[in-house]
Design a protein around this motif. Structure first.
Motif, PDB file in Angstrom:
ATOM      1  N   ALA A  71       0.844  -1.201   0.000  1.00  0.00           N
ATOM      2  CA  ALA A  71       0.000   0.000   0.000  1.00  0.00           C
ATOM      3  C   ALA A  71       0.877   1.248   0.000  1.00  0.00           C
ATOM      4  CB  ALA A  71      -0.926  -0.004   1.216  1.00  0.00           C
ATOM      5  N   LEU A  76       1.045   3.922  -2.972  1.00  0.00           N
ATOM      6  CA  LEU A  76       0.677   5.314  -2.670  1.00  0.00           C
ATOM      7  C   LEU A  76       1.768   6.252  -3.165  1.00  0.00           C
ATOM      8  CD1 LEU A  76      -0.811   4.984   0.931  1.00  0.00           C
ATOM      9  CD2 LEU A  76      -2.029   5.868  -1.061  1.00  0.00           C
ATOM     10  N   ILE A 131       0.206   7.856  -6.409  1.00  0.00           N
ATOM     11  CA  ILE A 131      -0.580   8.976  -5.881  1.00  0.00           C
ATOM     12  C   ILE A 131       0.315  10.072  -5.306  1.00  0.00           C
ATOM     13  CG2 ILE A 131      -2.757   9.409  -4.659  1.00  0.00           C
ATOM     14  CD1 ILE A 131      -3.294   6.785  -5.617  1.00  0.00           C
ATOM     15  N   ILE A 189       1.755  10.105  -2.552  1.00  0.00           N
ATOM     16  CA  ILE A 189       1.577  10.257  -1.113  1.00  0.00           C
ATOM     17  C   ILE A 189       2.633   9.368  -0.455  1.00  0.00           C
ATOM     18  CG2 ILE A 189       0.064   9.664   0.830  1.00  0.00           C
ATOM     19  CD1 ILE A 189      -2.301  10.559  -0.801  1.00  0.00           C
ATOM     20  N   LEU A 212      -3.080  16.523  -0.905  1.00  0.00           N
ATOM     21  CA  LEU A 212      -3.794  16.118  -2.105  1.00  0.00           C
ATOM     22  C   LEU A 212      -3.684  17.140  -3.202  1.00  0.00           C
ATOM     23  CD1 LEU A 212      -7.092  14.426  -1.029  1.00  0.00           C
ATOM     24  CD2 LEU A 212      -5.254  13.484  -2.387  1.00  0.00           C
ATOM     25  N   GLU A 243     -10.939  12.937   2.348  1.00  0.00           N
ATOM     26  CA  GLU A 243     -10.421  12.489   1.072  1.00  0.00           C
ATOM     27  C   GLU A 243      -9.100  11.743   1.247  1.00  0.00           C
ATOM     28  OE1 GLU A 243     -11.824  14.737  -2.654  1.00  0.00           O
ATOM     29  OE2 GLU A 243      -9.714  15.203  -2.443  1.00  0.00           O
ATOM     30  N   ASN A 268      -9.884   8.436   3.004  1.00  0.00           N
ATOM     31  CA  ASN A 268     -10.502   7.488   2.074  1.00  0.00           C
ATOM     32  C   ASN A 268      -9.449   6.747   1.259  1.00  0.00           C
ATOM     33  OD1 ASN A 268     -12.837   6.410   0.569  1.00  0.00           O
ATOM     34  ND2 ASN A 268     -12.019   7.645  -1.101  1.00  0.00           N
ATOM     35  N   ILE A 269      -8.462   7.485   0.790  1.00  0.00           N
ATOM     36  CA  ILE A 269      -7.412   6.867  -0.026  1.00  0.00           C
ATOM     37  C   ILE A 269      -6.539   5.944   0.834  1.00  0.00           C
ATOM     38  CG2 ILE A 269      -5.310   7.325  -1.350  1.00  0.00           C
ATOM     39  CD1 ILE A 269      -6.680   9.782  -2.518  1.00  0.00           C
ATOM     40  N   GLY A 287      -8.562   2.909   1.839  1.00  0.00           N
ATOM     41  CA  GLY A 287      -8.746   2.107   0.629  1.00  0.00           C
ATOM     42  C   GLY A 287      -7.486   1.335   0.263  1.00  0.00           C
ATOM     43  N   ALA A 288      -6.340   1.989   0.405  1.00  0.00           N
ATOM     44  CA  ALA A 288      -5.072   1.347   0.060  1.00  0.00           C
ATOM     45  C   ALA A 288      -4.800   0.177   1.004  1.00  0.00           C
ATOM     46  CB  ALA A 288      -3.937   2.360   0.126  1.00  0.00           C
ATOM     47  N   PRO A 299     -16.694   8.109   3.693  1.00  0.00           N
ATOM     48  CA  PRO A 299     -16.065   8.361   4.992  1.00  0.00           C
ATOM     49  C   PRO A 299     -16.841   9.395   5.809  1.00  0.00           C
ATOM     50  CG  PRO A 299     -14.837   9.414   3.222  1.00  0.00           C
ATOM     51  CD  PRO A 299     -15.899   8.611   2.572  1.00  0.00           C
TER      52      PRO A 299
END
Lengths: 213, 303
Positions: free
Chosen positions: A28, A32, A36, A38, A100, A123, A126-127, A130-131, A149
């Motif tokens: 994950a 990420l 993404i 992140i 983000l 947000e 959520n990511i 989710g990951a 969420p």
């Protein structure tokens, strides 16, 4: 009583689950970063089996040390199902917004910053959820879906929040890991509270995983 | 039963894109609100038609769905809308574009379970957002004069004070009061009194900067938060406000009177170190203005 005995996982199953969490969270974090942008560190996970009535007390104790915390809650629903709680300790809103959005075009917006902060928290949460959940599910050959969420920001009394609907005669498997966004001060804990309904499935998925590997 | 029509006919926007954001499906709702027919957009990259989606936030969420198979929620509160569509009503909703809650989720290959495309639902929440906006405004504004109410002003003072402390920016505060307001009510009636309150609010609001917050504190008492303003400038502002009130008569129907106001000015400093003290200092200065003849501006004691 019979059911409870069966529901609790063995030491061996715990070991397998820990290994799965380790691998999942590693993947994950890698994805990420790669897809993404992140960058997050997830620490070694931890598994805790407890009775439903002990859950609120446990979480309150864990969260108490982080007075200024914000919590994102999201339910995940597949064969693997439960509640994900992402606890952010003292948040810097500007840092959060920058996670983000590197464009920072918030100028046009008339909403107060705390609304944006709350929505951004959801947000990002959520990511992240989710990951982590997605990777665990993937390793156990499951597909999960998620509720939108919800977010709780510090000032509300925690008692009203932790109102889980759980059967008395059962056990809860709680997965925990600490996270920190690299080069920021944003950190906290992720709790995955596995629903009692999915414990049976989890046990068989774990043994399948062992057979495969 | 044939369910295959549902995705086309449902009262919600439904779009499916592949991993490169190329449009695979575009339902009737989307066609109706966008004015773009499905045959015009299918096969094209969504960003060609909606360049506003070519931003970090949207793309991060898209990649998250592709990578993790999670759902992404684009809330109206944060995003306002993903697709700039006109609102469906000719009534004024207070929004330029339809407000939308959107959800994005994965679609998997039937055989191997790989995520090969992504769906996007678009829900029109303009009505809800409009109600919420009105409620928020109603909660912030004074019903009679339309300027901020006391509750909201208090939150502004708290926030500005925090800013002042954190960034050591100057902050000033005005407390003002209509002179002999009781006489106006007694001699001309309460309706005329209400007119004076409204007219005065309008005159003062138009004399202030956008960053200043002006509101009704109660009765005939008003106040004004002046961020990033030093006390000299605040006194000049107060003097200007006194002028716009005294310069022209207040005329309503057959009644026409001169109205004057008294103003107390305070500034945050070592001595005035809390929002409460800021208000109290202005109030004391206002009292002094009243004591020493009215229709004047008095600055708080600085020593």
């Amino acid at each position: 009583m019979d059911k409870t005995e069966k529901a609790i996982i063995t030491e061996e199953e715990k070991e397998i689950l820990l290994e799965i969490m380790n691998i999942s969270f590693g993947k994950a974090a890698a994805d990420l970063a790669e897809f993404i942008d992140i960058y997050i560190e997830l620490s070694i996970p931890y598994i805790h089996v407890l009775e439903p009535r002990a859950l609120s007390g446990y979480l309150k104790k864990e969260i108490k040390d982080n007075l200024d915390c914000s919590i994102v809650e999201q339910k995940y629903w597949g064969k693997f199902k439960g509640d994900a709680l992402l606890v952010f300790s003292a948040i810097s809103s500007r840092e959060l917004l920058s996670l983000l959005d590197t464009e920072k075009d918030w100028g046009y917006c008339s909403d107060p910053i705390d609304v944006l902060e709350k929505e951004s928290l959801m947000e990002v949460g959520n990511i992240l959820i989710g990951a982590c959940v997605g990777k665990i599910a993937e390793m156990l050959n499951d597909i999960v879906t998620y509720t939108p969420p919800k977010v709780i920001i510090e000032t509300q009394p925690l008692d009203s929040f932790f109102n889980f609907q759980v059967e008395e005669d059962s056990s809860i498997i709680l997965l925990r890991t600490a996270f920190k966004f690299k080069s920021t001060d944003i950190s906290g804990f992720l709790f995955l509270i596995t629903s009692n309904e999915s414990v049976e499935w989890l046990k068989s998925a774990l043994s399948e995983f062992m057979e495969r590997s | 039963m044939d369910f295959s029509q549902i995705p086309y006919q449902i009262n919600i926007g439904l779009v499916i894109v592949d991993r490169d954001l190329k449009v695979i499906f575009w339902n009737n709702w989307m066609a109706m609100h966008s004015g773009i027919k499905d045959e015009e957009i299918i096969g094209h990259n969504l960003l060609e038609f909606y360049s506003n989606l070519d931003n970090v936030r949207f793309l991060k969420n898209f990649r998250s769905v592709i990578s993790f198979g999670n759902l992404s929620f684009f809330s109206q509160k944060l995003h306002k809308y993903l697709f700039p569509f006109n609102t469906t009503t000719s009534f004024d909703t207070g929004f330029e574009y339809m407000q939308q809650n959107c959800t994005m989720g994965p679609m998997r290959d039937k055989d191997n379970g790989e995520i090969n495309s992504v769906y996007l639902t678009v829900q029109d929440v303009t009505d809800l957002a409009s109600y919420e906006k009105k409620l928020v405004e109603a909660n912030m504004l004074d019903g009679l004069t339309g300027v901020f109410n006391r509750k909201y002003l208090n939150s502004v003072i708290e926030k500005e004070f925090e800013r002042h402390v954190r960034y050591s920016r100057a902050l000033c505060f005005l407390m003002l009061d209509i002179d002999f307001f009781k006489n106006i009510n007694d001699n001309y009636g309460h309706q005329f009194g209400d007119f004076v309150l409204k007219e005065l609010s309008a005159r003062i609001s138009s004399a202030l900067r956008d960053v200043d917050s002006f509101g009704r504190y109660g009765g005939e008492e008003f106040c004004c938060v002046l961020p990033e303003t030093d006390i000299k400038f605040a006194v000049a502002v107060a003097e200007r406000l006194r002028q716009v009130v005294v310069d022209e008569k207040f005329i309503n129907g057959s009644s026409s009177i001169d109205v004057t106001i008294s103003i107390g000015v305070s500034a945050s400093c070592d001595k005035v170190s809390t929002p409460e003290m800021l208000i109290r200092s202005a109030d004391e200065a206002l009292y002094k203005a009243k004591e020493t003849g009215r229709n004047k501006v008095v600055m708080m004691d600085e020593e």
